[in-house]
Structures are given as C-alpha cells and as structure tokens.
Design a protein around this motif. Structure first.
Motif, PDB file in Angstrom:
ATOM      1  N   SER A   1      33.746 -49.870 -80.452  1.00 33.07           N
ATOM      2  CA  SER A   1      33.755 -49.547 -79.033  1.00 33.07           C
ATOM      3  C   SER A   1      33.131 -50.675 -78.224  1.00 33.07           C
ATOM      4  O   SER A   1      32.048 -51.152 -78.558  1.00 33.07           O
ATOM      5  N   GLU A   2      33.798 -51.069 -77.154  1.00 31.23           N
ATOM      6  CA  GLU A   2      33.292 -52.149 -76.316  1.00 31.23           C
ATOM      7  C   GLU A   2      32.030 -51.741 -75.554  1.00 31.23           C
ATOM      8  O   GLU A   2      31.312 -52.574 -75.024  1.00 31.23           O
ATOM      9  N   LYS A   3      31.788 -50.427 -75.464  1.00 32.92           N
ATOM     10  CA  LYS A   3      30.619 -50.003 -74.677  1.00 32.92           C
ATOM     11  C   LYS A   3      29.310 -50.337 -75.393  1.00 32.92           C
ATOM     12  O   LYS A   3      28.248 -50.361 -74.775  1.00 32.92           O
ATOM     13  N   PHE A   4      29.382 -50.565 -76.712  1.00 32.53           N
ATOM     14  CA  PHE A   4      28.185 -50.947 -77.437  1.00 32.53           C
ATOM     15  C   PHE A   4      28.002 -52.460 -77.356  1.00 32.53           C
ATOM     16  O   PHE A   4      28.958 -53.222 -77.347  1.00 32.53           O
ATOM     17  N   SER A   5      26.765 -52.908 -77.358  1.00 35.25           N
ATOM     18  CA  SER A   5      26.491 -54.311 -77.048  1.00 35.25           C
ATOM     19  C   SER A   5      26.450 -55.224 -78.263  1.00 35.25           C
ATOM     20  O   SER A   5      26.535 -56.435 -78.110  1.00 35.25           O
ATOM     21  N   CYS A   6      26.297 -54.676 -79.465  1.00 34.58           N
ATOM     22  CA  CYS A   6      25.988 -55.522 -80.615  1.00 34.58           C
ATOM     23  C   CYS A   6      27.120 -55.542 -81.637  1.00 34.58           C
ATOM     24  O   CYS A   6      27.534 -54.492 -82.146  1.00 34.58           O
ATOM     25  N   LEU A   7      27.595 -56.733 -81.946  1.00 38.91           N
ATOM     26  CA  LEU A   7      28.550 -56.917 -83.028  1.00 38.91           C
ATOM     27  C   LEU A   7      27.810 -56.949 -84.370  1.00 38.91           C
ATOM     28  O   LEU A   7      26.671 -57.438 -84.448  1.00 38.91           O
ATOM     29  N   ILE A   8      28.471 -56.452 -85.401  1.00 34.49           N
ATOM     30  CA  ILE A   8      27.897 -56.483 -86.739  1.00 34.49           C
ATOM     31  C   ILE A   8      28.720 -57.454 -87.567  1.00 34.49           C
ATOM     32  O   ILE A   8      29.873 -57.164 -87.910  1.00 34.49           O
ATOM     33  N   PRO A   9      28.202 -58.645 -87.840  1.00 36.58           N
ATOM     34  CA  PRO A   9      28.965 -59.643 -88.596  1.00 36.58           C
ATOM     35  C   PRO A   9      29.531 -59.071 -89.888  1.00 36.58           C
ATOM     36  O   PRO A   9      28.914 -58.223 -90.544  1.00 36.58           O
ATOM     37  N   GLY A  10      30.719 -59.559 -90.243  1.00 33.57           N
ATOM     38  CA  GLY A  10      31.357 -59.080 -91.452  1.00 33.57           C
ATOM     39  C   GLY A  10      32.143 -57.801 -91.277  1.00 33.57           C
ATOM     40  O   GLY A  10      32.790 -57.328 -92.211  1.00 33.57           O
ATOM     41  N   THR A  11      32.091 -57.208 -90.076  1.00 33.81           N
ATOM     42  CA  THR A  11      32.810 -55.972 -89.785  1.00 33.81           C
ATOM     43  C   THR A  11      33.435 -56.090 -88.394  1.00 33.81           C
ATOM     44  O   THR A  11      33.170 -57.028 -87.653  1.00 33.81           O
ATOM     45  N   THR A  12      34.234 -55.095 -88.036  1.00 34.41           N
ATOM     46  CA  THR A  12      34.782 -55.008 -86.674  1.00 34.41           C
ATOM     47  C   THR A  12      33.992 -53.997 -85.846  1.00 34.41           C
ATOM     48  O   THR A  12      34.423 -53.601 -84.764  1.00 34.41           O
ATOM     49  N   LEU A  13      32.834 -53.574 -86.353  1.00 32.29           N
ATOM     50  CA  LEU A  13      32.038 -52.542 -85.705  1.00 32.29           C
ATOM     51  C   LEU A  13      31.143 -53.115 -84.619  1.00 32.29           C
ATOM     52  O   LEU A  13      30.683 -54.254 -84.704  1.00 32.29           O
ATOM     53  N   ARG A  14      30.897 -52.282 -83.617  1.00 34.94           N
ATOM     54  CA  ARG A  14      29.880 -52.548 -82.600  1.00 34.94           C
ATOM     55  C   ARG A  14      28.918 -51.375 -82.601  1.00 34.94           C
ATOM     56  O   ARG A  14      29.283 -50.252 -82.950  1.00 34.94           O
ATOM     57  N   ALA A  15      27.691 -51.611 -82.171  1.00 35.50           N
ATOM     58  CA  ALA A  15      26.707 -50.526 -82.168  1.00 35.50           C
ATOM     59  C   ALA A  15      25.612 -50.824 -81.159  1.00 35.50           C
ATOM     60  O   ALA A  15      25.450 -51.953 -80.698  1.00 35.50           O
ATOM     61  N   HIS A  16      24.853 -49.785 -80.827  1.00 34.75           N
ATOM     62  CA  HIS A  16      23.642 -50.023 -80.050  1.00 34.75           C
ATOM     63  C   HIS A  16      22.628 -50.713 -80.960  1.00 34.75           C
ATOM     64  O   HIS A  16      22.790 -50.728 -82.197  1.00 34.75           O
ATOM     65  N   PRO A  17      21.590 -51.314 -80.412  1.00 37.25           N
ATOM     66  CA  PRO A  17      20.721 -52.191 -81.217  1.00 37.25           C
ATOM     67  C   PRO A  17      20.088 -51.542 -82.444  1.00 37.25           C
ATOM     68  O   PRO A  17      19.924 -52.203 -83.467  1.00 37.25           O
ATOM     69  N   LEU A  18      19.735 -50.256 -82.376  1.00 33.03           N
ATOM     70  CA  LEU A  18      19.075 -49.637 -83.521  1.00 33.03           C
ATOM     71  C   LEU A  18      20.016 -49.563 -84.723  1.00 33.03           C
ATOM     72  O   LEU A  18      19.657 -49.992 -85.832  1.00 33.03           O
ATOM     73  N   ASP A  19      21.213 -49.044 -84.490  1.00 36.89           N
ATOM     74  CA  ASP A  19      22.164 -48.934 -85.600  1.00 36.89           C
ATOM     75  C   ASP A  19      22.667 -50.302 -86.040  1.00 36.89           C
ATOM     76  O   ASP A  19      22.951 -50.520 -87.227  1.00 36.89           O
ATOM     77  N   ALA A  20      22.801 -51.221 -85.094  1.00 34.13           N
ATOM     78  CA  ALA A  20      23.223 -52.575 -85.461  1.00 34.13           C
ATOM     79  C   ALA A  20      22.171 -53.239 -86.346  1.00 34.13           C
ATOM     80  O   ALA A  20      22.510 -53.906 -87.329  1.00 34.13           O
ATOM     81  N   ALA A  21      20.912 -53.070 -86.001  1.00 27.52           N
ATOM     82  CA  ALA A  21      19.831 -53.647 -86.811  1.00 27.52           C
ATOM     83  C   ALA A  21      19.885 -53.091 -88.233  1.00 27.52           C
ATOM     84  O   ALA A  21      19.750 -53.829 -89.217  1.00 27.52           O
TER      85      ALA A  21
END
Length: 470
Positions: free
Chosen positions: A62-82
């Motif tokens: 989802s574009e509404k989340f700010s953080c990309l997760i390298p190695g995936t096509t996922l985005r997340a808010h900072p807590l889940d991205a971390a």
C-alpha cells in the motif's frame, strides 16, 4: 552526585547526539556491513518460514505506508517495517557477529535505522543519505557491542536482544529528531522492559524465535522512540535503583557498565560470516573443509572425530541427540562439521529436513568428541586477539589419523578482512538470484562497486532499488 548506572545512560545519550568525526576504517567496515546485511536479508526473505513471520503483518502493498522493505514488494508503517527488515536479515544466522561476555549480532539494529530513516525522509521532506545510514549503523553497533564487553546476560539465562533493544531505541530516537530528553526516555524504558529468556536458543527446545527475537526487540525499540517523542517520561534510575532497577531485578545485583568510551571500536572490529552458521562454528567449518578430501576417502573407517573448541561454543552449540528443526541444526557444532565434511559446503539449505535425513550425518555426529581447549577460551576472551578458534582431527580404525587442522581466526575476522572483501561480492550476487531481473541485479552490483554514489543516495532511492522486479 550522579550514580554509576545513571552515568551509563547519560554517556549513551551524549554519544548518540555527538557529531564526533568517525574514522575512515569504521565507515569502510560499515559499508561492508550494510551490504553484507542486505545480502542476508535477500536470502532470508526466500525462506518460507521467514515469510510466515512477515505475512501476518501486511494485507497487501500500500502506498499509504511510508517504509519499503528491501527484498519484498511490501510497505509498512515504521514499527512493522523495522520488524520485517531485522527479521529477514537475521533469519539465517548469516549476518555479522560480536563476541564478548555477551554475544550478539549488531546489524540486527538495521531494521530500526532503515525504517525510521525512511519515515523521517518522507515526513520531513529531508534527504537522509547513505552516509547518514552508515553513521547510525556505527553508533548502534557501538552501543550494543560495548555493552556486551563486560555485561553478561547469558550468565543469568537472559537473551542478548536486550542490548539490541537498547541500541535501537537510542539511535531510533535520534533519527526521528529526538534530543537528550527523548533519547533518555526511550533508552531508560528499553531497560525497564526487562529481558527475555534464552530458552529458545538451547536444546532441547531450540526454536524459530531465535531468528525473530532481535526483530521483536527492534520493533519495540521503535515504539519506545515514537512515544518518547510524544513526551513519555524517562526513568533515569533504572540502572541504579535498589531492588526495582534492572541490575537487582535481572542481574542479581551485578551493575551494568561501559567498559570503554563509546566511539567506533565495534564497527572496526566486527566479525562477518563466510558461512550461514552460528559464529563460534565458523573456523570449525574451515578446518573441516580443509580435511574433507582426506576424510571422505575413508568415511567408513572413521573411529572418532575430535573437535577442539572454546568454552562459549560448548555452552551455545555443542549438542548431542536428535535435532528437531533447522533452527536447532544451525546451532549444533557437530551437525555443521558433519555437513562440511560430507558435502564440502555449508549453505542455508544445509539445515532443511531433506538434507538432515541423510543417515551419514548422525553417524558422524555419534563419533564426535567435543573438547574445550583452555588456550582457545583464553584467546577468545583476549580483547587484543578476539580469536574464535577451532581445530579438528579425525582418527581411523587402523590407528592412523589426519593432522590436527587448526583455524584461530575465521574468514570474517578483522585480521582477515582483505579475504572477506573478496568473498562479499559473491555473497551479494548469490543473494540476488530469484528476486531480481538481470538488469536490476546489474544495477545493484554496480551500486555496490560505486561507494561514493551510495553515500549520496537518499534512503528512499536505496530502498526503492532493492524492491524485487521478477
């Protein structure tokens, strides 16, 4: 007068906020560490078990989340991205290591750094460069590593991820724009959180949690950083308060100390892995590979195999009897040595059930005798050596034996940094397979070879490049 425990917290706060120039050696190693961690992350996300820990966090990109997760096509808010970033890079036990009174993997903190940097860059419209990422990595490594020098958590049955949470909380607070008050809040609350048990790292119940425990600590650290910026109060007496403080509650009164000034010592001396296996086994793998040709020809004639090692290896990865899963196997010194002798390589696939079903592995394990060499233990704890020695000798039924093959400093040791620089590009290139197109692989490898370009790229540009396109 400031109490000793409070001084520890204030030193960490001052260090995180300092603009002291970092050495070129530390920056060079941080660059290696970033790419080494990235390769581990790419390999980690290919694991089905790893993906099972990530997919509950996200419904869809989802574009509404700010953080990309390298190695995936996922985005997340900072807590889940971390969590996701640190979980994937830690999954295969292939990322860097630090060995002292406490053990750990300082690059575990990278999840907090990349997530918070992306969040700040998007929110504040402020470019966060690759150079800044390396500087924050150095600081996170230093905090976790120096705390590990003389503060043994394992002695009390507690897990090293406490120091991951502490380091990530301090650095994440700074990345998000916090000052001394906010950093003290996140830092002190990270000690107030207490400590998880090491039970999931040891037989008979070694389990998957050992691969996501650090990610859990990183996620919690980012949460503590965010609430600190909202004004959450600090507990500066957490390391000095009798009875209720961390030392009395968890360490039976042993005080938490900083054994040396905080600078860039840890990053300059961090240990890298040439093989996906617990670090205390790295030199044993090299020794086994050196003996393989001689041993393989007389496999059925082996009487016993002696493994001479350091005390920490015996405490952490010496195991006998059944091994229940890959998480158990990659923390078994004897299993790892058997794999090296039989197959001539140790890969992330070496721990899967189909490989472990080979009866020759347990047959060799039953013939192994693991012995502490006190000179190895002494060299291990010597800060001037930081050795991680192992030696292997194989004895045959006819009375003959191999030479005793000894490796004092494994391939990823600072004393063998030049050799590791030659290995790392292969590790990176291998990690890109099955995730990236040929063109994207070429772009990533070119960026690795163009350090000056990397240093000026924004964190969003870097993370965007690391999104798979197959």
């Amino acid at each position: 007068m400031e109490k000793e425990g409070e001084q520890v917290l204030h030193e960490i706060c001052s260090y995180v906020l300092s603009n002291k120039e970092l050495s070129q050696d530390a920056l060079d190693n941080a660059y290696l560490c970033f790419w080494d961690s990235l390769a581990c992350l790419f390999l980690g996300v290919k694991s089905e078990e790893c993906r099972l820990r990530l997919t509950p966090l996200f419904d869809e990109p989802s574009e509404k989340f700010s953080c990309l997760i390298p190695g995936t096509t996922l985005r997340a808010h900072p807590l889940d991205a971390a969590f996701a970033i640190s979980c994937a890079l830690r999954w295969l036990d292939y990322n860097d290591a630090w060995l002292a009174q406490e053990w750990g993997h300082p690059s575990d903190n990278l999840g907090a750094i990349l997530a918070c940097a992306q969040y700040r860059e998007k929110r504040e419209k402020e470019k966060i460069s690759g150079l800044r990422i390396l500087e924050w990595m150095i600081k996170a490594h230093e905090i976790q590593g120096v705390l590990s020098l003389k503060n043994s958590l394992n002695r009390f049955g507690l897990d090293h991820v406490v120091f991951v949470r502490v380091a990530s909380a301090a650095v994440a607070s700074a990345i998000l724009g916090g000052g001394e008050q906010e950093i003290m809040s996140a830092l002190s609350n990270s000690f107030v959180d207490g400590a998880p048990l090491r039970i999931y790292r040891h037989a008979p119940v070694t389990g998957w949690r050992k691969s996501w425990a650090a990610a859990d600590a990183v996620r919690r650290a980012v949460w503590l950083a965010f609430i600190a910026l909202r004004g959450e109060m600090a507990y500066p007496n957490v390391l000095s308060q009798p009875q209720w403080g961390f030392p009395d509650a968890f360490l039976r009164g042993t005080q938490v100390v900083l054994d040396r000034p905080l600078s860039d010592y840890v990053m300059k001396n961090v240990l890298f892995k040439a093989y996906p296996a617990e670090y205390h086994s790295q030199s044993a793998i090299e020794a086994a590979l050196a003996l393989r040709d001689e041993v393989l020809a007389k496999l059925e004639k082996i009487q016993r195999i002696e493994i001479h090692t350091q005390l920490p290896a015996i405490r952490i990865i010496h195991k006998q009897g059944p091994l229940s899963n890959p998480a158990d196997r990659d923390h078994c010194l004897e299993y790892i040595v058997a794999i090296a002798l039989l197959f001539g390589q140790v890969t992330q696939g070496s721990y899967e059930n189909d490989v472990a079903a080979d009866p020759r592995i347990d047959n060799l394990r039953r013939k192994m005798v693991t012995i502490e060499d006190k000179t190895y233990t002494s060299a291990y704890y010597d800060p001037e050596k930081m050795a991680v020695p192992n030696a292997i000798q194989v004895f045959f039924e006819d009375g003959s034996s191999t030479d005793k093959k000894e490796v004092i400093f494994p391939l990823g040791h600072p004393r063998r940094r030049t050799e590791f620089r030659n290995v790392l590009p292969k590790k990176i290139e291998y990690s890109l397979d099955e995730l990236f197109s040929a063109d994207k692989k070429k772009q990533i490898l070119e960026l690795f070879s163009e350090k000056e370009k990397f240093l000026t790229q924004s964190v969003t540009q870097l993370c965007s490049l690391f999104v798979p396109n197959l």
